[in-house]
Design an enzyme around this catalytic site. Structure first.
Site, PDB file in Angstrom:
ATOM      1  CE  LYS A 156      -8.176   2.452  -0.976  1.00 15.70           C
ATOM      2  NZ  LYS A 156      -7.104   3.355  -1.341  1.00 15.70           N
TER       3      LYS A 156
HETATM    4  C1  LIG Z   1      -5.781   2.198  -1.444  1.00 22.24           C
HETATM    5  C2  LIG Z   1      -5.166   1.848  -2.735  1.00 22.24           C
HETATM    6  C3  LIG Z   1      -4.516   0.621  -2.942  1.00 22.24           C
HETATM    7  C4  LIG Z   1      -4.261  -0.356  -1.820  1.00 22.24           C
HETATM    8  O1  LIG Z   1      -5.416  -0.906  -1.273  1.00 22.24           O
HETATM    9  P1  LIG Z   1      -5.269  -1.850   0.033  1.00 22.24           P
HETATM   10  O2  LIG Z   1      -6.627  -2.477   0.136  1.00 22.24           O
HETATM   11  O3  LIG Z   1      -4.949  -0.972   1.183  1.00 22.24           O
HETATM   12  O4  LIG Z   1      -4.215  -2.848  -0.264  1.00 22.24           O
HETATM   13  C5  LIG Z   1      -4.035   0.330  -4.201  1.00 22.24           C
HETATM   14  N1  LIG Z   1      -4.157   1.198  -5.221  1.00 22.24           N
HETATM   15  C6  LIG Z   1      -4.749   2.397  -5.062  1.00 22.24           C
HETATM   16  C7  LIG Z   1      -4.874   3.311  -6.231  1.00 22.24           C
HETATM   17  C8  LIG Z   1      -5.259   2.765  -3.803  1.00 22.24           C
HETATM   18  O5  LIG Z   1      -5.824   3.971  -3.652  1.00 22.24           O
END
Ligand SMILES: *Cc1c(COP(=O)(O)O)cnc(C)c1O
Length: 373
Positions: A176
């Site tokens: 992210k």
């Molecule tokens: C990356 C992501 C998640 C999961 O996030 P984590 O921190 O890895 O649990 C959930 N929803 C969306 C839309 C994502 O892109």
């Protein structure tokens, strides 16, 4: 994607280690306050991942066995898994072509008397129309949870993503724009939801470990309900505090590079690319493109790009096509299925140079050229 971190993050992590607070401590609290201030929500609860935040969001909203939760199929699988954690059923809906997000129009056909929540995803960082979906759901008593995993730093109608929902969840995974390695944050306008989420992330404990540490008395805690261990560590929070300082620069750089892609590929007939939504400003967490009619098969495009030294990824996945959800009935999802089959993500990271980006553009144009000639 490459995370953008420097000496400041290394030093912050080293300080946390030297302090002796390596589990959840004062840096986690400071990070919560900083994220809450940035997003503009009164309460922020740090957790171990966005997946954990989505789980807790559904628990505190009272969603449980037999309930239906409307979700886009076109999302990372964690969105669809969250309802199952609480014994509810994910009900898949389609997305609009332009933003790859759900809208009030795509959600409406799936609402039934059993619908208790809708998870709205800001896909690839593109802020969804939360206000429009709340106008549909609030009068029905249906809770809107915003999966803003990708969307820190994005805004819509001038408001930060996550701030227009009763509950929202952010991710700080390495993929992210703002990262703590792994990590997440539940933000909410409701004090009761925040208090329960704080307790649930820490085994359902009546008094937090930090409060016991600060007390001059002997404190014997109680365990009020079945909780989880969803805590963030102070080492992660220390990194997050530095990353938050970088957020504006990260978003500016990503928007600059996205605009360069849009300009360099704008003349390819029929190619669609990630753009700002009406009234919104995306952080371009991912830069997706949808291949035009006549272009080669998407997986062949990925293979050609890789042989040119460019690592791309398939576009956003369709959860209902995965074996884990194969048994679930669903409405027709034509837009989702086309996007999942025909889209891919081009590389985009803070330290990407113009020369690297030009190489990506050149390789991509060569793959498309025979089909478009
Ligand atoms: C990356 C992501 C998640 C999961 O996030 P984590 O921190 O890895 O649990 C959930 N929803 C969306 C839309 C994502 O892109």
């Amino acid at each position: 994607m490459r995370p953008w971190m420097g000496r400041e993050e290394q030093e912050a992590a080293a300080e946390a280690i030297a302090s002796g607070w390596v589990a959840q401590g004062p840096r986690v609290q400071a990070f919560e306050e900083a994220v809450g201030a940035r997003v503009g929500t009164p309460h922020a609860v740090a957790v171990s991942s966005c997946t954990a935040a989505l789980h807790l969001a559904l628990v505190v909203a009272g969603i449980g066995s037999g309930d239906e939760v409307v979700v886009p199929s076109l999302s990372f699988i964690a969105t669809a898994n969250a309802p199952r954690y609480v014994g509810a059923r994910p009900v898949f809906v389609d997305v609009e072509e332009a933003t790859q997000n759900v809208t009030a129009d795509t959600v409406a056909p799936a609402l039934t008397p059993s619908t208790r929540a809708v998870i709205v995803v800001d896909q690839a960082g593109t802020p969804a129309d939360v206000d429009g979906i709340r106008a549909l759901c609030d009068p029905l008593g249906v809770t809107v949870v915003e999966d803003a995993a990708c969307a820190i730093g994005s805004t819509r109608v001038g408001a930060p993503a996550g701030s227009r929902s009763e509950i929202a969840a952010f991710s700080f995974h390495a993929r992210k724009v703002l990262t703590t390695g792994e990590g997440g944050m539940l933000v909410t306008s409701r004090g009761d939801y925040a208090a329960r989420a704080r307790r649930l992330r820490e085994h359902g404990m009546s008094v937090s470990a930090a409060e016991r540490h600060q007390s001059r008395q002997v404190v014997i805690e109680q365990y009020l309900e079945t909780g989880f261990n969803y805590r963030m560590t102070d080492v992660q929070a220390a990194i997050g505090l530095v990353q938050l300082e970088r957020l504006d620069a990260i978003v500016e750089r990503r928007r600059h590079l996205a605009q360069r892609y849009q300009e360099a590929l704008g003349d390819v007939p029929g190619l669609r690319m990630a753009v700002d939504p009406d009234g919104g400003r995306t952080n371009f967490q991912s830069f997706w493109v949808v291949l035009p009619e006549g272009a080669p098969d998407r997986d062949d495009v990925l293979r050609h790009m890789l042989s040119a030294g460019v690592s791309c990824r398939r576009g956003i996945m369709a959860s209902h096509l995965e074996p884990a959800f194969a048994g679930d009935a669903h409405l027709p999802l034509p837009v989702t299925e086309r996007l999942a089959r025909r889209s891919l993500l081009l590389p985009l990271f803070h330290t990407m140079t113009h020369a690297e980006q030009d190489h990506v553009v050149g390789a991509f144009r060569r793959v498309l050229a025979p089909a478009l000639a």
